[in-house]
Scaffold this motif. Structure first.
Motif, mmCIF file in Angstrom:
data_model
loop_
_atom_site.group_PDB
_atom_site.id
_atom_site.type_symbol
_atom_site.label_atom_id
_atom_site.label_comp_id
_atom_site.label_asym_id
_atom_site.label_seq_id
_atom_site.Cartn_x
_atom_site.Cartn_y
_atom_site.Cartn_z
ATOM 1 N N GLU A 106 0.882 -1.162 0.000
ATOM 2 C CA GLU A 106 0.000 0.000 0.000
ATOM 3 C C GLU A 106 0.921 1.214 0.000
ATOM 4 O O GLU A 106 1.792 1.319 0.868
ATOM 5 C CB GLU A 106 -0.848 -0.034 1.280
ATOM 6 N N LEU A 126 7.570 -10.856 9.722
ATOM 7 C CA LEU A 126 8.837 -10.679 10.443
ATOM 8 C C LEU A 126 8.639 -9.738 11.626
ATOM 9 O O LEU A 126 8.130 -8.633 11.465
ATOM 10 C CB LEU A 126 9.885 -10.091 9.497
ATOM 11 N N LYS A 143 4.278 0.550 9.524
ATOM 12 C CA LYS A 143 4.411 1.817 8.805
ATOM 13 C C LYS A 143 3.786 2.977 9.576
ATOM 14 O O LYS A 143 4.299 4.087 9.562
ATOM 15 C CB LYS A 143 3.735 1.700 7.437
HETATM 16 P P1 ATP Z 1 2.601 -2.318 8.160
HETATM 17 O O1 ATP Z 1 2.065 -3.291 9.155
HETATM 18 O O2 ATP Z 1 4.032 -1.999 8.345
HETATM 19 O O3 ATP Z 1 1.770 -1.120 7.986
HETATM 20 P P2 ATP Z 1 1.370 -3.493 5.914
HETATM 21 O O4 ATP Z 1 1.171 -4.946 5.934
HETATM 22 O O5 ATP Z 1 0.199 -2.639 6.167
HETATM 23 O O6 ATP Z 1 2.597 -3.123 6.806
HETATM 24 P P3 ATP Z 1 1.552 -3.324 3.097
HETATM 25 O O7 ATP Z 1 2.041 -2.216 2.255
HETATM 26 O O8 ATP Z 1 0.127 -3.638 3.057
HETATM 27 O O9 ATP Z 1 2.001 -3.007 4.565
HETATM 28 O O10 ATP Z 1 2.432 -4.617 2.851
HETATM 29 C C1 ATP Z 1 2.817 -5.107 1.607
HETATM 30 C C2 ATP Z 1 3.178 -6.553 1.746
HETATM 31 O O11 ATP Z 1 4.254 -6.702 2.672
HETATM 32 C C3 ATP Z 1 2.015 -7.360 2.287
HETATM 33 O O12 ATP Z 1 1.902 -8.532 1.525
HETATM 34 C C4 ATP Z 1 2.405 -7.647 3.711
HETATM 35 O O13 ATP Z 1 1.879 -8.846 4.130
HETATM 36 C C5 ATP Z 1 3.920 -7.658 3.652
HETATM 37 N N1 ATP Z 1 4.489 -7.294 4.949
HETATM 38 C C6 ATP Z 1 4.294 -6.165 5.648
HETATM 39 N N2 ATP Z 1 4.938 -6.206 6.828
HETATM 40 C C7 ATP Z 1 5.570 -7.400 6.885
HETATM 41 C C8 ATP Z 1 6.406 -8.048 7.853
HETATM 42 N N3 ATP Z 1 6.713 -7.484 9.016
HETATM 43 N N4 ATP Z 1 6.865 -9.292 7.560
HETATM 44 C C9 ATP Z 1 6.571 -9.866 6.395
HETATM 45 N N5 ATP Z 1 5.794 -9.322 5.454
HETATM 46 C C10 ATP Z 1 5.286 -8.104 5.678
#
Ligand code: ATP
Ligand code: MG
Length: 567
Positions: free
Chosen positions: A37, A265, A274
C-alpha cells in the motif's frame, strides 16, 4: 536429489507451489505479486515478503512476480511513496519488468463486479451508520443481527449503488455490503462492507470516484484479474481467507488464486509498522524515513547495508506459519558476513589524541604499503599510508594508569603502530586546567620498520593511527538501537516513546581518517580497522566535508551465540 528429497528441503509455501505445479492446479503456472500500500516507505519486514514473492517466481520456469500498488484507500497515499517503493524493490535486486500495476486501475472492473453481486442478490446497500453496523455485528460468541436494509430488492440496490457512485450521498451515509451470513462463526463473513463513500481525490484517479472498494473485495479480485496463482500474505489475513474465496466463488472470474499466509517478520528492538514509523518521522524522533536508525530499506541502505545482506538475512530466517521474534543481531551478522570479504580495511581515528614522535625528523615523510585486505592480500591490492612525526591515535588506546591486561599505550609502554613502527610513550602532556591528556610524546625504534622488532622482543598491542599532516578531517556517526526494549511499544498501555534509546545517535565531529578516504564515493563502504564497517553518507556529506555512518560494529554477538550452540 530425488523430487521428494528436493521437496523436503522446501519451506511450506514452496511446498504448496511445488505440489500445485505437479498437479497442474493453475495450468502449471506460477504468478505471485508484491502488493504494498503506497502509504509509507518499505521496511525490512516488507523485504521478507519481496524476497519470498520474487524468489518463488524466479525459482520456477516462467514464474513471474508483479508489483502491485494496493492503492484503494485514497486519503493516505502519495506518489512519494510509490517512487520510493519502486526504488527499494529495484535496489533489493528484483525486476517486475512491465508488470507494474495499481489496484486503482481496476476500479471500473471492480465496480462492475459489485453490480454483478447485486444482480445476483448477494450484495445490498445498507443505510446503517458505522456505529450501528458495528453494534449489530455481534461478537466472537454471539451472532450478529440482520440489517433492516438486507432485503432490499435488486432494482433498488442497483439504483442506490449507481447513485452512490454519482455522488448523491454524503460520506458514510450508505455502504454496499455483501449478503453472506450474519450468524457466521467467522466475523469477517458477517455481511462485510465492500464499498464506501469517500468524497476525496485519489492520487491517481483524481475525482473520478467518490466510492472506494474495501481491501478484502479489491484484493482478491485484483489478484484474479492479474492471474495470480499464489497470493502470499501475512497471518493476520487468515480469517479473511473464506471471504477472499467467497467473492471469487460468486463472481464470473477466470482464475481463482490461492491465498497462503505466513508469519510476518518481527525483529527485536525494532518497530515494524508503517504507521508507527510514520510517527517517528512526523514527531522528528528521526531525521526522516531514511534515517540510518530506521528499519526502512532506505534507512538501511543509507547506513551501509547491502541488498545481498538483506536477501541473505531473509533467506536465513525462512518462512513459517508461526509468529516469532527474530534477534536483530542476526541482521547485523548478515551485513558483517557480506562486507567481510568485500570491502577494504582502512585506518580511521574516531576520537583523536595527538602523538609526537620526538626522535623522528621533522620534515620526513615515509610511506608504508598496507594491504587492503590483510587476510587475503592478493585480493584487493594495497595502498601507501603516509607516516610523519605527528600522528593521531585513538584516545581509548592510551591509559595513564593502565591495568596489567591493557596491551595498548601507557607511560613507558611499547606498542606497534599498524604497518609502521614500534613506539614507546615517554611524555604525557596535560591540559593544565582540566588535567585532560592532550598529547603524548613517544620514541620510535627505527629498527622496527614494518612493525617487527629484529631482536624478537614481544609487543602485544597493535593500534591504528593516521599522520596528522595527511589526515582527512571528517564526521562519523555511530548508531545504537533506536529502542531499549526488545518489543518496543508492545503490550498493554505500551507507548514506544518510553522505550526510546536516548543515545541511539552519537556524532563524532572531529575524526581524523586515513588520507585515502578522501576518494570515498557516496555509499562506498570500508572497514575501519578495530572500529567496524562504515559507509559514506550520501545525504549528509558535502563536497567539503565527508560524513561516514557506522553500519555495524565488529563485535558479533550472533556469531558467538551460534558458535556456543554448536559446542
Ligand atoms: P505495516 O504493518 O508496516 O503497515 P502493511 O502490511 O500494512 O505493513 P503493506 O504495504 O500492506 O504493509 O504490505 C505489503 C506486503 O508486505 C504485504 O503482503 C504484507 O503482508 C507484507 N508485509 C508487511 N509487513 C511485513 C512483515 N513485518 N513481515 C513480512 N511481510 C510483511
Ligand atoms: Mg496493509
Amino acid at each position: 536429489m530425488s523430487t521428494n528429497e528436493q521437496k523436503e528441503s522446501l519451506d511450506f509455501v514452496r511446498t504448496i507451489v511445488a505440489n500445485d505445479l505437479e498437479s497442474k492446479k493453475h495450468n502449471g503456472k506460477v504468478r505471485t505479486r508484491f502488493p504494498p500500500e503506497p502509504n509509507g516507505y518499505l521496511h525490512i519486514g516488507h523485504a521478507k515478503s519481496i524476497v519470498l514473492n520474487f524468489g518463488i517466481a524466479a525459482e520456477n520456469q516462467d514464474g513471474k512476480c508483479n508489483l502491485r500498488f494496493d492503492d484503494t484507500n485514497p486519503v493516505k497515499e502519495d506518489v512519494e511513496y510509490t517512487d520510493s517503493i519502486k526504488e527499494d524493490v529495484r535496489w533489493l535486486g528484483y525486476d517486475w519488468e512491465d508488470r507494474q500495476f495499481f489496484a486503482s486501475d481496476y476500479f471500473e472492473k471492480l465496480y462492475q463486479f459489485a453490480e454483478e453481486l447485486i444482480r445476483q442478490g448477494k450484495a445490498y446497500v445498507c443505510d446503517l451508520s458505522a456505529e450501528e453496523t458495528r453494534k449489530t455485528r455481534g461478537t466472537m460468541t454471539e451472532p450478529g443481527q440482520n440489517s433492516p436494509y438486507r432485503d432490499r430488492g435488486v432494482e433498488e440496490n442497483l439504483d442506490l449503488f449507481q447513485r452512490m457512485r454519482a455522488g448523491e450521498f454524503a460520506d458514510g451515509a450508505r455502504v454496499l455490503r455483501a449478503k453472506i451470513d450474519m450468524a457466521a462463526a467467522n466475523i469477517s463473513l458477517r455481511d462485510p462492507t465492500i464499498y464506501r463513500i469517500r468524497k476525496v481525490d485519489h492520487h491517481r484517479t483524481g475525482d473520478s470516484w467518490c466510492i472506494y472498494p474495501m481491501y478484502d473485495f479489491a484484493h482478491c479480485l485484483s489478484d484474479s484479474i492479474e492471474g495470480i496463482t499464489h497470493s502470499i500474505c501475512t497471518l493476520e489475513f487468515q480469517n479473511n481467507r473464506p471471504l477472499y474465496d467467497w467473492f471469487l466463488a460468486q463472481l464470473p472470474v477466470e482464475s481463482h488464486p490461492q491465498q497462503i499466509e505466513f508469519a510476518r517478520l518481527n525483529l527485536s528492538y525494532t518497530m515494524l509498522s508503517k504507521r508507527k514509523l510514520m510517527q517517528l518521522v512526523e514527531e522528528k524522533v528521526v531525521s526522516g524515513w531514511d534515517d540510518p536508525r530506521m528499519p526502512t530499506l532506505s534507512g538501511l541502505r543509507r547506513r551501509g547495508y547491502t541488498p545481498e545482506a538483506i536477501r541473505n538475512f531473509c533467506e536465513r530466517i525462512g518462512v513459517a506459519k508461526r509468529d516469532s521474534l527474530v534477534d536483530v543481531a542476526l541482521l547485523e551478522h548478515s551485513i558483517r558476513d557480506d562486507l567481510n570479504w568485500k570491502v577494504p580495511r582502512v585506518m580511521g581515528v574516531l576520537r583523536p589524541l595527538k602523538v609526537v614522535i620526538d626522535n623522528y625528523p621533522e620534515d620526513q615523510v615515509e610511506h608504508f604499503e598496507a594491504p587492503n585486505l590483510p587476510d587475503d592480500p592478493q585480493k584487493m591490492g594495497s595502498r601507501q599510508v603516509p607516516f610523519s612525526r605527528e600522528l593521531y591515535i585513538e584516545r581509548t588506546d592510551f591509559m595513564e594508569d593502565p591495568p596489567k591486561k591493557f596491551f595498548r599505550l601507557g607511560p613507558g609502554r611499547e606498542v606497534r603502530l599498524r604497518w609502521a613502527y614500534l613506539i614507546t610513550c615517554e611524555r604525557v602532556v596535560k591540559d593544565p586546567e582540566s588535567g585532560e591528556v592532550i598529547e603524548l610524546g613517544c620514541r620510535y625504534d627505527p629498527a622496527t620498520k614494518g612493525g617487527n622488532a629484529p631482536d624478537g622482543r614481544r609487543v602485544k598491542g597493535t593500534i591504528h593511527w593516521v599522520s596528522a599532516a595527511h589526515a582527512l578531517a571528517a564526521e562519523v556517526r555511530l548508531y545504537d538501537r533506536l529502542f531499549l526494549t526488545e518489543k518496543p511499544g508492545v503490550g498493554k498501555d505500551a507507548d514506544w516513546h518510553a522505550d526510546l534509546n536516548p543515545d541511539s545517535l552519537q556524532v563524532l565531529a572531529d575524526c581524523q581518517l586515513e588520507a585515502s578516504l578522501d576518494q570515498a564515493q557516496p555509499g562506498q563502504k570500508y572497514q575501519f580497522e578495530r572500529q567496524g564497517y562504515f559507509a559514506l553518507d550520501p545525504v549528509a556529506s558535502s563536497p567539503t566535508r565527508k560524513v561516514f555512518n557506522r553500519t555495524v560494529a565488529l563485535r558479533d554477538s550472533w556469531a558467538k551465540i551460534a558458535k556456543k550452540a554448536k559446542k
